[in-house]
Scaffold this active site. Structure first.
Site, mmCIF file in Angstrom:
data_model
loop_
_atom_site.group_PDB
_atom_site.id
_atom_site.type_symbol
_atom_site.label_atom_id
_atom_site.label_comp_id
_atom_site.label_asym_id
_atom_site.label_seq_id
_atom_site.Cartn_x
_atom_site.Cartn_y
_atom_site.Cartn_z
ATOM 1 N N HIS A 108 -0.708 -14.054 0.359
ATOM 2 C CA HIS A 108 -0.673 -12.804 -0.400
ATOM 3 C C HIS A 108 0.297 -11.854 0.293
ATOM 4 C CE1 HIS A 108 -2.151 -8.558 -0.124
ATOM 5 N NE2 HIS A 108 -1.992 -8.629 -1.426
ATOM 6 N N VAL A 111 4.123 -4.797 -1.132
ATOM 7 C CA VAL A 111 4.784 -3.615 -0.559
ATOM 8 C C VAL A 111 4.822 -2.567 -1.658
ATOM 9 C CG1 VAL A 111 6.143 -4.694 1.279
ATOM 10 C CG2 VAL A 111 7.023 -4.709 -1.049
ATOM 11 N N ARG A 112 4.621 -1.295 -1.281
ATOM 12 C CA ARG A 112 4.439 -0.287 -2.315
ATOM 13 C C ARG A 112 4.809 1.114 -1.802
ATOM 14 N NH1 ARG A 112 -0.244 -2.085 -0.173
ATOM 15 N NH2 ARG A 112 -1.592 -0.549 0.821
ATOM 16 N N HIS A 147 2.490 -15.514 12.563
ATOM 17 C CA HIS A 147 2.358 -14.264 13.306
ATOM 18 C C HIS A 147 3.628 -13.935 14.092
ATOM 19 C CE1 HIS A 147 -1.748 -12.799 12.640
ATOM 20 N NE2 HIS A 147 -2.017 -14.062 12.341
ATOM 21 N N HIS A 177 -20.258 -9.294 4.003
ATOM 22 C CA HIS A 177 -21.450 -10.028 3.596
ATOM 23 C C HIS A 177 -21.396 -11.495 4.034
ATOM 24 C CE1 HIS A 177 -18.560 -10.691 0.333
ATOM 25 N NE2 HIS A 177 -19.248 -11.781 -0.005
ATOM 26 N N GLY A 260 -6.317 2.441 -15.087
ATOM 27 C CA GLY A 260 -5.957 1.975 -16.421
ATOM 28 C C GLY A 260 -4.784 1.037 -16.435
ATOM 29 N N GLY A 261 -4.613 0.266 -15.361
ATOM 30 C CA GLY A 261 -3.519 -0.697 -15.294
ATOM 31 C C GLY A 261 -3.730 -1.872 -16.232
ATOM 32 N N ARG A 262 -2.736 -2.727 -16.296
ATOM 33 C CA ARG A 262 -2.803 -3.894 -17.180
ATOM 34 C C ARG A 262 -3.715 -4.950 -16.551
ATOM 35 N NH1 ARG A 262 0.434 -8.764 -18.129
ATOM 36 N NH2 ARG A 262 0.462 -9.236 -20.356
#
Length: 304
Positions: A108, A111-112, A147, A177, A260-262
């Site tokens: 996974h 970047v944002r 790493h 959990h 409210g994303g897709r």
């Protein structure tokens, strides 16, 4: 926040999506990504790309989105109440790769950039992202190489950056959990704006460009490893942990759903096939038990 800066980030992110998709397609023989272009009623949209039923990747999703909204969702303001009642822009590339061969790990990355604005007040902006690895039948040399690449991405930005963001990754991708990490970690950073825009953006790019350097060598090394029903069933069982994390804890999933994303684009991170087994435990001393005993706990992979 200058509009020119936001455009610069958007151009980079779209290019990153293109490069990652081309590299993953090169590992396949006869399947390619399909693309959905979508618009969000409140503003913005994205490009969702999914590759399915490949010989190497059972499902790979690589998304770009750039959306705007009138107020940030609870998942964003719970930790930072000063962001409440601010308009926002959020853009990023997010991907999850679910290989077919159980000896190839799931991976996974994202970047944002987020910008929160309020009339009469300075804009609040920050970068976030990272990448992490979720093996089923791990090889220590693969984990160490993963790493090492993560550290190389961080080293130009400070001696402690890798250690700090590796620790953040171990803490974030953890299932309380189950009392186990989701995998063997990597990097995770959020709320990054301390270094100024140019340096923070450069760091985000360093992380984005390092993902393929870290992941593709593992794919190429392990994709032809023979496996049977036992390995496949264990992979499907362990994929359930991925589902648990993404639906219960992942802030990106919650942000997307609450804003409210897709839905199809948000949930493309889930594996296409999962097997649930009640109270299953690996046989002591087995190769499956080795994952639990030696890998699903934070540790110093580079001996630093």
């Amino acid at each position: 926040m200058d509009a020119k800066n936001i455009t610069q980030v958007e151009v980079y992110l779209k290019g990153l999506q293109d490069r990652i998709c081309l590299a993953l397609e090169a590992e396949e023989v006869d399947v390619r990504f399909t693309e959905d272009l979508w618009q969000r009623p409140e503003g913005g949209g994205g490009r969702t790309r999914v590759l399915a039923e490949g010989r190497v990747f059972e499902q790979a999703g690589v998304n770009f989105s750039a959306v705007q909204g009138f107020s940030l969702p609870p998942s964003a303001t719970a930790r930072r109440p000063e962001l409440a009642n601010r308009q926002f822009q959020a853009m990023g590339v997010s991907l999850v790769i679910h290989p077919l061969n159980p000896y190839v790990p799931t991976s996974h990355a994202n970047v944002r950039l987020l910008v929160a604005e309020k009339p009469g007040e300075p804009a609040i902006w920050w970068f976030g992202g990272g990448f992490d690895l979720t093996p089923y039948y791990p090889f220590k040399e693969d984990v160490v190489a993963w790493h090492q690449t993560a550290k190389a991405a961080c080293d130009p930005f400070g001696a402690d950056v890798y250690a700090d963001y590796k620790k953040c990754c171990d803490e974030y991708f953890f299932l309380p959990h189950r009392n186990e990490t989701r995998g063997v970690g990597g990097l995770f950073f959020d709320d990054l704006n301390d270094w100024g825009f140019d340096r923070c953006f450069a760091f985000m790019q360093s992380v984005g460009e390092s993902y393929l350097k870290a992941y593709l060598p593992i794919v190429q090394k392990r994709k032809e490893t023979p496996y049977g029903e036992r390995e496949r069933l264990f992979q499907l069982y362990r994929r359930g942990r991925y589902v648990e994390f993404n639906l219960v804890y992942d802030r990106g999933t919650l942000f997307g759903l609450q804003s409210g994303g897709r839905t199809e684009s948000i949930l493309m991170s889930l594996p296409p096939i999962v097997q649930w087994r009640y109270h299953w435990q690996p046989e002591p001393g087995s190769v499956e038990a080795e994952l639990y005993d030696h890998y699903l706990k934070p540790q110093n992979w580079l001996g630093l």
